[in-house]
Design an enzyme around this catalytic site. Structure first.
Site, PDB file in Angstrom:
ATOM      1  N   ASP A  24      16.557  24.447   8.329  1.00 47.83           N
ATOM      2  CA  ASP A  24      15.939  24.231   7.021  1.00 47.83           C
ATOM      3  C   ASP A  24      14.796  25.199   6.774  1.00 47.83           C
ATOM      4  O   ASP A  24      13.953  25.422   7.660  1.00 47.83           O
ATOM      5  CB  ASP A  24      15.371  22.809   6.937  1.00 47.83           C
ATOM      6  N   GLU A  39      16.914  23.423  -0.296  1.00 45.47           N
ATOM      7  CA  GLU A  39      17.086  22.317  -1.225  1.00 45.47           C
ATOM      8  C   GLU A  39      16.958  22.812  -2.662  1.00 45.47           C
ATOM      9  O   GLU A  39      16.048  23.582  -2.982  1.00 45.47           O
ATOM     10  CB  GLU A  39      16.048  21.230  -0.958  1.00 45.47           C
ATOM     11  N   GLU A  74      23.329  14.682  -0.589  1.00 49.57           N
ATOM     12  CA  GLU A  74      22.634  13.545   0.020  1.00 49.57           C
ATOM     13  C   GLU A  74      22.388  12.407  -0.968  1.00 49.57           C
ATOM     14  O   GLU A  74      21.954  12.632  -2.097  1.00 49.57           O
ATOM     15  CB  GLU A  74      21.293  14.008   0.613  1.00 49.57           C
ATOM     16  N   LYS A  80      19.207  26.533   5.357  1.00 46.19           N
ATOM     17  CA  LYS A  80      19.506  25.540   4.321  1.00 46.19           C
ATOM     18  C   LYS A  80      18.325  25.427   3.378  1.00 46.19           C
ATOM     19  O   LYS A  80      17.183  25.323   3.816  1.00 46.19           O
ATOM     20  CB  LYS A  80      19.838  24.179   4.927  1.00 46.19           C
ATOM     21  N   ASP A 113      14.205  19.834   8.578  1.00 43.67           N
ATOM     22  CA  ASP A 113      12.772  19.579   8.445  1.00 43.67           C
ATOM     23  C   ASP A 113      12.488  18.081   8.512  1.00 43.67           C
ATOM     24  O   ASP A 113      11.319  17.661   8.496  1.00 43.67           O
ATOM     25  CB  ASP A 113      12.203  20.206   7.172  1.00 43.67           C
ATOM     26  N   SER A 114      13.551  17.279   8.654  1.00 42.83           N
ATOM     27  CA  SER A 114      13.398  15.849   8.952  1.00 42.83           C
ATOM     28  C   SER A 114      12.686  15.649  10.281  1.00 42.83           C
ATOM     29  O   SER A 114      12.267  14.532  10.598  1.00 42.83           O
ATOM     30  CB  SER A 114      14.766  15.162   8.979  1.00 42.83           C
TER      31      SER A 114
END
Length: 307
Positions: A85, A117, A180, A115, A46-47
């Site tokens: 993501d 978070e 991270e 993925k 999602d970056s």
């Protein structure tokens, strides 16, 4: 043709101390190039909100954005394990909603895994996804979707909490964890503690693998800001800017199109243009090109053998 890595294969790489390479990709050409370069895993992060869509954070990225970009990557990298993501507020808001959003991302996007978070706080939903047959990669440390709660992009130093979060994700069924912006001693401890691969970004040298952003390793942005945890391998941004500047100059000076770029009244050979935009060609054109190359190679061999 190489075979796509599997979850069992990734775990074996950890056991055999073979480092795992992972890179983001957000579209067809970047994914194609990454696969051709031999990358182990592609992350549709999602970056893309920051590096492709122009947002300040990843928070505005939607499920539709992720499906769209994942679909493009999946078309390009057919032999690479793709992780996507789940964007902000598509999980952690109830088991049923999380499963429904995850199902859409897997079915419509075409990735092999998702993925998420978070740590202990999302372990129950990770477990539900895994039970439903959806492979999950965890993500702890700096979690960009929580940037406002974390008061910015800060190095994470709470060792006990990070280790507990990592263990909770492994127990929930995650097949790997991204760590991270974590200090090297903490990431080393996490890597030693878990039996699943730990992939670092700004987390030091002891992780089982590394992941970086496509645009960062190539300086593909304007302006580009140096980052301590990134190694750059090319300056594509400058190359692109210079190339476009040359194109603008050629158009203004009327040196493009040149003679070789125009179609006259009489054309030689076929009237069909094999590739209209970029590098993609139709299946028929690709077969024609392949056949032509084989004929040319056969001619060269004949000449060499009879001269």
């Amino acid at each position: 043709m190489r075979k796509r890595l599997t979850i069992a294969g990734l775990k074996k790489m950890k056991q055999e101390h073979k480092r795992i390479s992972m890179l983001t990709a957000y579209d067809y050409p970047s994914a194609k190039l990454a696969e051709e370069a031999g990358i182990d895993l592609i992350l549709v992060g999602d970056s893309l909100g920051n590096v492709v869509l122009g947002y300040d954070t990843t928070i505005p990225v939607t499920l539709e954005d992720m499906i769209y970009h994942t679909r493009a990557v999946a078309r390009a990298a057919k032999d690479t394990f793709i992780v996507t993501d789940m964007p902000f507020m598509t999980y952690g808001i109830g088991r049923e909603t999380t499963l429904r959003n995850a199902a859409r991302l897997m079915q419509e996007g075409g990735a092999q895994a998702l993925k998420l978070e978070g740590g202990k706080d999302i372990a129950a939903e990770v477990s539900a996804l895994v039970r439903a047959g959806i492979p999950v990669m965890g993500h702890i440390g700096l979690t960009p979707q929580s940037v406002h709660q974390l008061s910015g992009y800060k190095i994470q130093k709470e060792a006990q909490k990070l280790i507990e979060d990592a263990k909770a994700l492994e127990e929930a069924g995650a097949f790997a964890v991204v760590v991270e912006l974590v200090t090297e001693p903490i990431s080393a401890a996490i890597t030693k503690e878990l039996s699943i691969p730990v992939i670092g970004i700004g987390a030091g040298r002891e992780c089982d693998g590394q992941v970086l952003v496509f645009h960062d390793i190539l300086k593909y942005s304007s302006p580009y800001y140096d980052k301590k945890f990134v190694k750059t391998y090319a300056d594509i941004g400058t190359t692109i800017r210079d190339a476009i500047s040359s194109y603008v100059s050629d158009v203004k000076n009327e040196t493009f199109p040149a003679e070789e770029n125009v179609f006259g009244a009489v054309t030689s050979g076929t009237d069909t243009v094999g590739s209209l935009y970029g590098g993609s060609v139709s299946a028929a054109d690709a077969a024609d090109q392949s056949g032509t190359k084989k004929e040319e190679a056969a001619t060269r061999d004949f000449v060499q053998n009879h001269s």
